[in-house]
Design an enzyme around this catalytic site. Sequence first.
Site, mmCIF file in Angstrom:
data_model
loop_
_atom_site.group_PDB
_atom_site.id
_atom_site.type_symbol
_atom_site.label_atom_id
_atom_site.label_comp_id
_atom_site.label_asym_id
_atom_site.label_seq_id
_atom_site.Cartn_x
_atom_site.Cartn_y
_atom_site.Cartn_z
ATOM 1 N N CYS A 153 0.841 -1.193 0.000
ATOM 2 C CA CYS A 153 0.000 0.000 0.000
ATOM 3 C C CYS A 153 0.876 1.243 0.000
ATOM 4 O O CYS A 153 2.059 1.184 0.287
ATOM 5 C CB CYS A 153 -0.903 0.021 1.223
ATOM 6 N N ARG A 203 4.146 -0.306 -6.255
ATOM 7 C CA ARG A 203 4.077 -1.091 -5.030
ATOM 8 C C ARG A 203 2.935 -2.090 -5.034
ATOM 9 O O ARG A 203 2.923 -3.015 -4.239
ATOM 10 C CB ARG A 203 3.934 -0.154 -3.819
ATOM 11 N N TRP A 248 -3.948 -2.194 -1.208
ATOM 12 C CA TRP A 248 -3.979 -3.588 -1.671
ATOM 13 C C TRP A 248 -4.778 -4.380 -0.655
ATOM 14 O O TRP A 248 -4.441 -4.414 0.521
ATOM 15 C CB TRP A 248 -2.575 -4.165 -1.822
ATOM 16 N N ASN A 267 -1.384 1.571 6.203
ATOM 17 C CA ASN A 267 -0.688 0.422 5.625
ATOM 18 C C ASN A 267 -0.500 -0.620 6.716
ATOM 19 O O ASN A 267 -0.203 -0.268 7.861
ATOM 20 C CB ASN A 267 0.687 0.803 5.083
ATOM 21 N N GLY A 268 -0.606 -1.898 6.366
ATOM 22 C CA GLY A 268 -0.335 -2.944 7.341
ATOM 23 C C GLY A 268 -1.594 -3.644 7.810
ATOM 24 O O GLY A 268 -2.634 -3.623 7.146
ATOM 25 N N GLU A 312 19.757 -21.567 -11.046
ATOM 26 C CA GLU A 312 19.528 -20.155 -11.332
ATOM 27 C C GLU A 312 20.820 -19.466 -11.767
ATOM 28 O O GLU A 312 20.815 -18.626 -12.685
ATOM 29 C CB GLU A 312 18.924 -19.457 -10.108
ATOM 30 N N LYS A 335 21.377 -17.621 -15.394
ATOM 31 C CA LYS A 335 21.811 -16.227 -15.552
ATOM 32 C C LYS A 335 23.019 -16.134 -16.486
ATOM 33 O O LYS A 335 23.090 -15.255 -17.346
ATOM 34 C CB LYS A 335 22.169 -15.626 -14.187
ATOM 35 N N GLU A 389 21.880 -16.804 -20.069
ATOM 36 C CA GLU A 389 20.979 -15.777 -20.588
ATOM 37 C C GLU A 389 21.722 -14.563 -21.134
ATOM 38 O O GLU A 389 21.369 -14.039 -22.195
ATOM 39 C CB GLU A 389 20.029 -15.293 -19.473
ATOM 40 N N HIS A 417 27.716 -39.422 -11.696
ATOM 41 C CA HIS A 417 26.805 -40.196 -12.542
ATOM 42 C C HIS A 417 26.744 -39.665 -13.971
ATOM 43 O O HIS A 417 25.741 -39.845 -14.645
ATOM 44 C CB HIS A 417 25.403 -40.214 -11.924
ATOM 45 N N LYS A 448 11.104 -9.972 -21.787
ATOM 46 C CA LYS A 448 10.890 -9.863 -20.348
ATOM 47 C C LYS A 448 9.658 -10.636 -19.903
ATOM 48 O O LYS A 448 9.682 -11.343 -18.912
ATOM 49 C CB LYS A 448 10.753 -8.379 -19.952
#
Length: 612
Positions: free
Chosen positions: A2, A27, A75, A100-101, A485, A489, A492, A508, A607
């Site tokens: 929020c 946000r 939100w 917020n919260g 990952e 990267k 990519e 193996h 993207k």
Amino acid sequence: MCGIVGAVTDRQVQNILLEGLRRLEYRGYDSAGMAVIAADGRLGRQRAVGKVAALEEKLQASSLSGSLGIAHTRWATHGRPSEKNAHPHQSGDKLAVVHNGIIENYEPLKAELERDGYVFHSETDTEVVAHLMAREAARRNDLLSAFRHVVTLLEGAYALAVTHADFPDQIVGTRRGSPLVVGVGIEEAFLASDPLALLQVTDRFIYLQEGDLVRLGRHGSVEVFDAEQQPVKRDSTIFEHGDNAVSRGEYRHFMLKEIFDQSQVITHTLEGRLGERHVFPRILGADADELLSRVHNIQIIACGTSYHAGMVARYWLEKLAGIPTQVEVASEYRYREVVVPQGTLFVTLSQSGETADTLAALRHTAQKGGYLASLAICNVPGSSLVRESDLTLMTQAGPEIGVASTKAFTTQLVSLLLLTLALRQVQHGDDEVQARLVSALRGLPQLISRGLALDSAIEGLSAAFADKHHALFVGRGTMFPIALEGALKLKEISYIHAEAYPAGELKHGPLALVDADMPVVAVAPNDELIGKLKSNLQEVRARGGELFVFADENIALEEGEGIHLLRLPAVDEFIAPILYTLPLQLLAYHVAVLKGTDVDQPRNLAKSVTVE
């Protein structure tokens, strides 16, 4: 998640507040609104569901005149997205509040207020604060005194800003577990949940500390009170990095900027979601406790980088929450016959929320049925994945421009760990493990900063990869998905062929590839598998392989011929996957720079993959 904006000036504030809300759109939110006190002392309010543009349309038809006001992007956590649930909330026609919260104890407070005759018009926890403030302001005839009392009644994580027509020259605010900053102008003062919201009016900010209360007044008056409600001076600082969230700023590439953004965006992802000893289950919505108590299995669906995040989460969910978990590539999931165990939560991961394969899997599941509920973990509010899922958990990574995902990945990991701990809390209650991990999460942004301080050392290592055509990445346990990952990267953005394996699988087959021209990258936190990993690394050295090891500072490993060692700070085993992602991102970046590739827009990639 929020966003809060407030202003006390000698000029019209409507457009200042509106621009502040626009700058907070990254946000995540589902509605927006503002309240302004006019010169004649009347409080005016406008709210709208959807984008800030919808609020702007309403304001064009019926503007709010005045030089003091508060605004908000929401939100939904308590109550569905709707105009009646949008902020600001009022009590009567004089007081407005933005929040917020989560107010954890709102239910008993609401029952008390209803007994006192207060009528509630929304489904939110925030309206409790509005009525409490109205009651206390009437009793005390002082807005700050009333506010001081009300915050002592509240439990949870929150940032608040309140204005009252009977006190037309002031805004009061506080932060507990959710950020709030004061913008210092010339003869005017501002309040926001993020300095980005105010960079159009000031670059000087006071960062409120946990528990601080603040009163903004006319002519730039700012009074701050600490958690003990004593007056305190907080220094202002100049915001150094400009006001364009999608600018490279001082960085050569967006990817590098986004790598270095990670401490900040992880702070955003955690804000308002951590209690003293546990994660708030209601980060998934008001009824999350009851729903999470019925989760007995989890199915995670994702693509690419998000799939690797899901693989890490499987270790967490099974070890910490005791819930059997399956992780599957979205493009494969809907083309096989799936048996859905009873009580299965269907979790999708996507940075954009528009990934075609992931969306198709969600829609296939919705048609077939059998799942308890669907949960989207996503970075883009209003995306198709978010709209079509039963529950959402926003990752708060902000705009990510580089095609190779960095901060979106680590905020997904943080969000998945929050989900894991919320499930543990609901199904098993508070315990010392959860308290330890909540503490570790609070310290994670600082740990990230320490990890990023290794940038220069990693740049030095990257030269060894510049003339290579292949690389192997290895790890064990949660480090295997992190190795995957890291390999992704590198391939990519540098176009080096890279593969990852569980370190125990080297013997193996992959050992056949190892020679002096095949660098092997290993991630080695100080966990229960470190002894076995060391043995796997010896297998590589015995065959002439060159090792690049990112290791915990407390592990007994020595550099030597063919072994390059970079030490990372000691870290909790469950936090380690997030920290150990950083050096692999930096390694890929620096290798790509050396090879002269287009780092931010690598060939053949997009993207957001919106086609199957």
